[in-house]
Design a protein around this motif. Structure first.
Motif, PDB file in Angstrom:
ATOM      1  N   GLY A  35      39.878  37.240  33.541  1.00 31.31           N
ATOM      2  CA  GLY A  35      39.386  38.055  34.644  1.00 31.31           C
ATOM      3  C   GLY A  35      40.402  38.189  35.764  1.00 31.31           C
ATOM      4  O   GLY A  35      40.539  39.264  36.362  1.00 31.31           O
ATOM      5  N   LEU A  36      41.125  37.125  36.050  1.00 28.94           N
ATOM      6  CA  LEU A  36      42.180  37.185  37.070  1.00 28.94           C
ATOM      7  C   LEU A  36      43.286  38.144  36.658  1.00 28.94           C
ATOM      8  O   LEU A  36      43.849  38.863  37.499  1.00 28.94           O
ATOM      9  N   MET A  37      43.606  38.172  35.377  1.00 30.99           N
ATOM     10  CA  MET A  37      44.620  39.100  34.885  1.00 30.99           C
ATOM     11  C   MET A  37      44.170  40.545  35.086  1.00 30.99           C
ATOM     12  O   MET A  37      44.944  41.400  35.536  1.00 30.99           O
ATOM     13  N   LEU A  95      44.246  41.632  38.882  1.00 30.79           N
ATOM     14  CA  LEU A  95      45.565  42.030  39.374  1.00 30.79           C
ATOM     15  C   LEU A  95      45.966  43.385  38.803  1.00 30.79           C
ATOM     16  O   LEU A  95      46.553  44.219  39.506  1.00 30.79           O
ATOM     17  N   ASP A  96      45.627  43.626  37.547  1.00 30.95           N
ATOM     18  CA  ASP A  96      45.918  44.929  36.950  1.00 30.95           C
ATOM     19  C   ASP A  96      45.195  46.037  37.712  1.00 30.95           C
ATOM     20  O   ASP A  96      45.754  47.120  37.929  1.00 30.95           O
ATOM     21  N   ASN A 130      41.069  51.017  29.707  1.00 27.74           N
ATOM     22  CA  ASN A 130      42.253  50.271  30.109  1.00 27.74           C
ATOM     23  C   ASN A 130      41.882  48.842  30.498  1.00 27.74           C
ATOM     24  O   ASN A 130      42.533  47.878  30.090  1.00 27.74           O
ATOM     25  N   TYR A 131      40.830  48.710  31.282  1.00 25.75           N
ATOM     26  CA  TYR A 131      40.425  47.393  31.773  1.00 25.75           C
ATOM     27  C   TYR A 131      39.750  46.554  30.689  1.00 25.75           C
ATOM     28  O   TYR A 131      39.961  45.335  30.634  1.00 25.75           O
ATOM     29  N   THR A 132      38.959  47.207  29.828  1.00 28.06           N
ATOM     30  CA  THR A 132      38.318  46.451  28.746  1.00 28.06           C
ATOM     31  C   THR A 132      39.351  45.945  27.746  1.00 28.06           C
ATOM     32  O   THR A 132      39.251  44.825  27.244  1.00 28.06           O
TER      33      THR A 132
END
Length: 211
Positions: free
Chosen positions: A138-140, A143-144, A168-170
């Motif tokens: 989740g932290l990655m 930041l994305d 993109n996020y999933t």
């Protein structure tokens, strides 16, 4: 002198990280966007160098993990750039340095770096492995998310339509989960103090321009 450097190397590295990120914030906010953004590869290389200084990739297992994350990140991004799968339709700009078939080498490095430091950050907690894996992933993604909203202005990358799609996020989260699982299975640990400062410096940098 060397003994003093060794004793305070983590604090020195943290100081350099914040110096470069805060200087970039001040410079860009003052109107020197182009000059500072062109130095992005240098900033990332310095961050990587400090990471390797504090969190040395000095065992076969660490080297294997770092190379695997680098290659995995590069391949995933290559699929995205050339076929529009995993992350959506997008293309990289000119401010992330040299590329391999359209994908900057620094992006692969960033996947590896971010995997290591977010895992280390969760080692501050007493959580079990599964919550650590999920939260680190989740932290990655967090930041994305901050980076995505600045990427076009910084000429990092641009999505078709201007905004990163949900996929993109999933996909980021799914790949991050896989990488974090491997890191936990290999029982690799890093420097928690440096990791959290490097992460926060980048979050503050991209968050400043987002808000």
């Amino acid at each position: 002198m060397l003994e003093t450097l060794s004793k305070y190397k983590v604090l020195i590295a943290i100081g350099i990280v914040w110096l470069f990120h805060i200087s970039a914030i001040i410079g860009i906010a003052s109107g020197d966007l182009e000059w500072f953004i062109q130095k992005t590869p240098l900033n990332l290389i310095i961050s990587l160098t400090l990471f390797l200084f504090i969190y040395p990739i000095n065992t076969p297992i660490k080297s294997f993990a770092f190379v695997l994350f680098f290659c995995g990140g590069m391949f995933a991004e290559w699929l995205g750039v050339h076929y529009g799968i995993l992350f959506g339709e997008y293309a990289y700009g000119n401010n992330l340095g040299p590329k391999l078939d359209g994908v900057p080498y620094l992006i692969g490095t960033y996947w590896a770096l971010l995997t290591f430091i977010t895992a280390s950050m969760l080692d501050y907690t007493k959580l079990k492995s599964i919550p650590k894996i999920i939260l680190a992933a989740g932290l990655m993604v967090l930041l994305d998310y901050f980076m995505e909203h600045n990427a076009p202005a910084f000429d990092f990358w641009t999505f078709e339509g201007g905004m990163a799609p949900l996929e993109n996020y999933t996909t980021w989260f799914a790949l991050a989960i896989l990488f974090q699982i491997l890191l936990r299975v290999l029982k690799i640990e890093g420097n928690k103090q440096f990791s959290i400062h490097l992460y926060l410096a980048q979050l503050v940098f991209f968050g400043f321009f987002l808000f």
